[in-house]
Motif scaffolding. Structure first.
Motif, mmCIF file in Angstrom:
data_model
loop_
_atom_site.group_PDB
_atom_site.id
_atom_site.type_symbol
_atom_site.label_atom_id
_atom_site.label_comp_id
_atom_site.label_asym_id
_atom_site.label_seq_id
_atom_site.Cartn_x
_atom_site.Cartn_y
_atom_site.Cartn_z
ATOM 1 N N MET A 81 -73.000 46.330 -0.390
ATOM 2 C CA MET A 81 -73.045 47.513 0.472
ATOM 3 C C MET A 81 -73.425 47.178 1.907
ATOM 4 O O MET A 81 -73.545 48.058 2.742
ATOM 5 C CB MET A 81 -74.033 48.537 -0.110
ATOM 6 C CG MET A 81 -73.613 49.118 -1.450
ATOM 7 S SD MET A 81 -74.706 50.440 -2.021
ATOM 8 C CE MET A 81 -76.219 49.519 -2.327
ATOM 9 N N GLY A 82 -73.689 45.896 2.192
ATOM 10 C CA GLY A 82 -74.048 45.495 3.549
ATOM 11 C C GLY A 82 -75.520 45.672 3.875
ATOM 12 O O GLY A 82 -75.928 45.473 5.019
ATOM 13 N N LEU A 83 -76.350 46.008 2.875
ATOM 14 C CA LEU A 83 -77.773 46.239 3.124
ATOM 15 C C LEU A 83 -78.543 44.930 3.251
ATOM 16 O O LEU A 83 -79.497 44.837 4.026
ATOM 17 C CB LEU A 83 -78.375 47.099 2.003
ATOM 18 C CG LEU A 83 -77.759 48.494 1.841
ATOM 19 C CD1 LEU A 83 -78.369 49.195 0.644
ATOM 20 C CD2 LEU A 83 -77.974 49.316 3.104
ATOM 21 N N THR A 84 -78.143 43.909 2.463
ATOM 22 C CA THR A 84 -78.850 42.618 2.533
ATOM 23 C C THR A 84 -78.674 41.990 3.910
ATOM 24 O O THR A 84 -79.621 41.420 4.470
ATOM 25 C CB THR A 84 -78.322 41.674 1.446
ATOM 26 O OG1 THR A 84 -78.445 42.304 0.177
ATOM 27 C CG2 THR A 84 -79.125 40.376 1.426
ATOM 28 N N GLN A 85 -77.456 42.082 4.476
ATOM 29 C CA GLN A 85 -77.234 41.555 5.817
ATOM 30 C C GLN A 85 -78.126 42.267 6.829
ATOM 31 O O GLN A 85 -78.645 41.649 7.759
ATOM 32 C CB GLN A 85 -75.762 41.708 6.216
ATOM 33 C CG GLN A 85 -74.799 40.860 5.372
ATOM 34 C CD GLN A 85 -74.353 41.547 4.108
ATOM 35 O OE1 GLN A 85 -75.074 42.360 3.573
ATOM 36 N NE2 GLN A 85 -73.152 41.215 3.633
ATOM 37 N N MET A 86 -78.327 43.569 6.636
ATOM 38 C CA MET A 86 -79.213 44.324 7.521
ATOM 39 C C MET A 86 -80.646 43.797 7.429
ATOM 40 O O MET A 86 -81.341 43.632 8.435
ATOM 41 C CB MET A 86 -79.161 45.816 7.149
ATOM 42 C CG MET A 86 -79.983 46.707 8.060
ATOM 43 S SD MET A 86 -80.066 48.400 7.409
ATOM 44 C CE MET A 86 -78.314 48.776 7.259
ATOM 45 N N GLY A 87 -81.081 43.516 6.188
ATOM 46 C CA GLY A 87 -82.427 42.973 6.008
ATOM 47 C C GLY A 87 -82.586 41.606 6.641
ATOM 48 O O GLY A 87 -83.623 41.298 7.227
ATOM 49 N N GLU A 88 -81.536 40.750 6.525
ATOM 50 C CA GLU A 88 -81.608 39.428 7.142
ATOM 51 C C GLU A 88 -81.706 39.528 8.654
ATOM 52 O O GLU A 88 -82.437 38.767 9.295
ATOM 53 C CB GLU A 88 -80.372 38.621 6.741
ATOM 54 C CG GLU A 88 -80.348 38.250 5.250
ATOM 55 C CD GLU A 88 -79.025 37.626 4.837
ATOM 56 O OE1 GLU A 88 -78.067 37.681 5.648
ATOM 57 O OE2 GLU A 88 -78.942 37.078 3.717
ATOM 58 N N ILE A 89 -80.971 40.487 9.243
ATOM 59 C CA ILE A 89 -81.050 40.681 10.696
ATOM 60 C C ILE A 89 -82.441 41.151 11.090
ATOM 61 O O ILE A 89 -83.022 40.683 12.088
ATOM 62 C CB ILE A 89 -79.982 41.689 11.148
ATOM 63 C CG1 ILE A 89 -78.586 41.099 10.961
ATOM 64 C CG2 ILE A 89 -80.198 42.089 12.606
ATOM 65 C CD1 ILE A 89 -77.466 42.079 11.240
ATOM 66 N N PRO B 242 -73.754 40.365 24.333
ATOM 67 C CA PRO B 242 -75.115 40.849 24.575
ATOM 68 C C PRO B 242 -75.839 41.211 23.281
ATOM 69 O O PRO B 242 -75.321 41.956 22.458
ATOM 70 C CB PRO B 242 -74.896 42.079 25.472
ATOM 71 C CG PRO B 242 -73.603 41.798 26.170
ATOM 72 C CD PRO B 242 -72.755 41.064 25.173
ATOM 73 N N GLY B 243 -77.018 40.637 23.079
ATOM 74 C CA GLY B 243 -77.815 40.895 21.886
ATOM 75 C C GLY B 243 -77.432 40.086 20.676
ATOM 76 O O GLY B 243 -78.135 40.121 19.665
ATOM 77 N N GLU B 244 -76.345 39.316 20.739
ATOM 78 C CA GLU B 244 -75.864 38.569 19.572
ATOM 79 C C GLU B 244 -76.620 37.249 19.407
ATOM 80 O O GLU B 244 -77.000 36.615 20.389
ATOM 81 C CB GLU B 244 -74.371 38.274 19.706
ATOM 82 C CG GLU B 244 -73.770 37.570 18.487
ATOM 83 C CD GLU B 244 -72.289 37.281 18.648
ATOM 84 O OE1 GLU B 244 -71.657 36.881 17.657
ATOM 85 O OE2 GLU B 244 -71.765 37.446 19.771
ATOM 86 N N GLY B 245 -76.830 36.839 18.171
ATOM 87 C CA GLY B 245 -77.448 35.553 17.857
ATOM 88 C C GLY B 245 -76.574 34.763 16.904
ATOM 89 O O GLY B 245 -76.081 35.319 15.913
ATOM 90 N N ARG B 246 -76.345 33.493 17.197
ATOM 91 C CA ARG B 246 -75.534 32.625 16.335
ATOM 92 C C ARG B 246 -76.132 31.230 16.344
ATOM 93 O O ARG B 246 -77.012 30.916 17.166
ATOM 94 C CB ARG B 246 -74.079 32.583 16.822
ATOM 95 C CG ARG B 246 -73.342 33.902 16.662
ATOM 96 C CD ARG B 246 -71.940 33.837 17.242
ATOM 97 N NE ARG B 246 -71.135 32.825 16.559
ATOM 98 C CZ ARG B 246 -69.900 32.502 16.956
ATOM 99 N NH1 ARG B 246 -69.366 33.095 18.010
ATOM 100 N NH2 ARG B 246 -69.213 31.588 16.298
ATOM 101 N N GLU B 247 -75.633 30.361 15.435
ATOM 102 C CA GLU B 247 -76.171 29.022 15.328
ATOM 103 C C GLU B 247 -75.080 28.007 15.038
ATOM 104 O O GLU B 247 -73.997 28.343 14.570
ATOM 105 C CB GLU B 247 -77.256 28.952 14.249
ATOM 106 C CG GLU B 247 -76.759 29.226 12.843
ATOM 107 C CD GLU B 247 -77.883 29.180 11.813
ATOM 108 O OE1 GLU B 247 -79.055 29.153 12.211
ATOM 109 O OE2 GLU B 247 -77.575 29.179 10.617
ATOM 110 N N ILE B 248 -75.390 26.748 15.355
ATOM 111 C CA ILE B 248 -74.562 25.600 15.002
ATOM 112 C C ILE B 248 -75.468 24.624 14.277
ATOM 113 O O ILE B 248 -76.541 24.277 14.776
ATOM 114 C CB ILE B 248 -73.933 24.932 16.240
ATOM 115 C CG1 ILE B 248 -72.992 25.905 16.967
ATOM 116 C CG2 ILE B 248 -73.174 23.672 15.839
ATOM 117 C CD1 ILE B 248 -72.424 25.349 18.256
ATOM 118 N N LYS B 249 -75.060 24.162 13.084
ATOM 119 C CA LYS B 249 -75.897 23.289 12.280
ATOM 120 C C LYS B 249 -75.161 21.987 11.970
ATOM 121 O O LYS B 249 -73.943 21.966 11.837
ATOM 122 C CB LYS B 249 -76.264 23.979 10.956
ATOM 123 C CG LYS B 249 -77.256 25.113 11.103
ATOM 124 C CD LYS B 249 -78.606 24.603 11.572
ATOM 125 C CE LYS B 249 -79.658 25.682 11.523
ATOM 126 N NZ LYS B 249 -79.885 26.173 10.169
#
Length: 220
Positions: free
Chosen positions: A53-61, A127-134
């Protein structure tokens, strides 16, 4: 004034009905806790419905934003005082010929590779976005890196073991509102190690990362 008549004993719910209603209410509350509240607030999803339902992604954010806020608050309370660098003795080499100087000027500055491979990776943050490179690295392997951003960003250089729990990671370095960083990263354990950036400006920011050394893959 009119007084309402008291209900008779037959109209009142029985003890069995009260217990049943209480059990139903408890079951509904527990169901909502497991399928809605825990995934959306704590990124804990034992049933898998939260991610669907997309709720876990909300919690991770939310967890990521809370960790970043705590890091920003800690950095504000404990500002790092830059130490005066020790004087460096530079050996003066004979001047290079004009063609050699032109070739050297045309080459971009990249980190020296101790061993292995090298890559250049880029990404653009809204704007406001967060991303990563691993980078996938083995314990003890070494990578040199250099990254630059077109605008100021917050960053966290960190790593986590394979199959690490949510929020379980080791931070190597952090920075707020900077446009670049470079250095050497030594993996403390098998897993993924790299960089997380967040754009707190009102415009897009492009980041270019150069890596060289002993690593397996680049994950973007």
């Amino acid at each position: 004034m009119f007084n309402s008549p008291l209900p008779s004993a037959n109209e009142l719910p029985s003890s069995r009905q009260l217990v049943r209603s209480t059990a139903i209410a408890f079951a509904v509350a527990m169901g909502l806790l497991v399928t809605v509240v825990m995934p959306s607030e704590y990124a804990v999803d034992p049933t898998g419905l939260g991610r669907a339902m997309g709720l876990t992604q909300m919690g991770e954010i939310k967890i990521s934003l809370a960790q970043e806020a705590l890091a920003d608050e800690a950095a504000a309370k404990n500002p790092v005082t830059a130490s005066t660098p020790a004087p460096t003795v530079v050996a003066v080499a004979p001047p290079a010929s004009a063609p050699a100087q032109q070739v050297a000027a045309a080459q971009p500055t990249k980190p020296a590779a101790p061993a292995g491979k090298s890559d250049e990776t880029s990404l653009t943050l809204q704007p406001g976005e967060g991303r990563e490179i691993k980078l996938e690295m083995r314990k003890g392997s070494v990578v040199t890196y250099a990254w630059s951003a077109s605008g100021p960003v917050n960053h966290d250089t960190h790593g986590e073991t394979y199959n690490a729990a949510q929020g379980d990671f080791h931070s190597y370095s952090k920075g707020r509102q900077v446009k670049g960083d470079k250095g050497e990263l030594t993996a403390l354990f098998d897993g993924t190690h790299g960089w997380f950036w967040r754009n707190r400006t009102s415009g897009n920011v492009t980041i270019v990362l150069s890596t060289a050394g002993d690593y397996l893959t680049v994950k973007k």
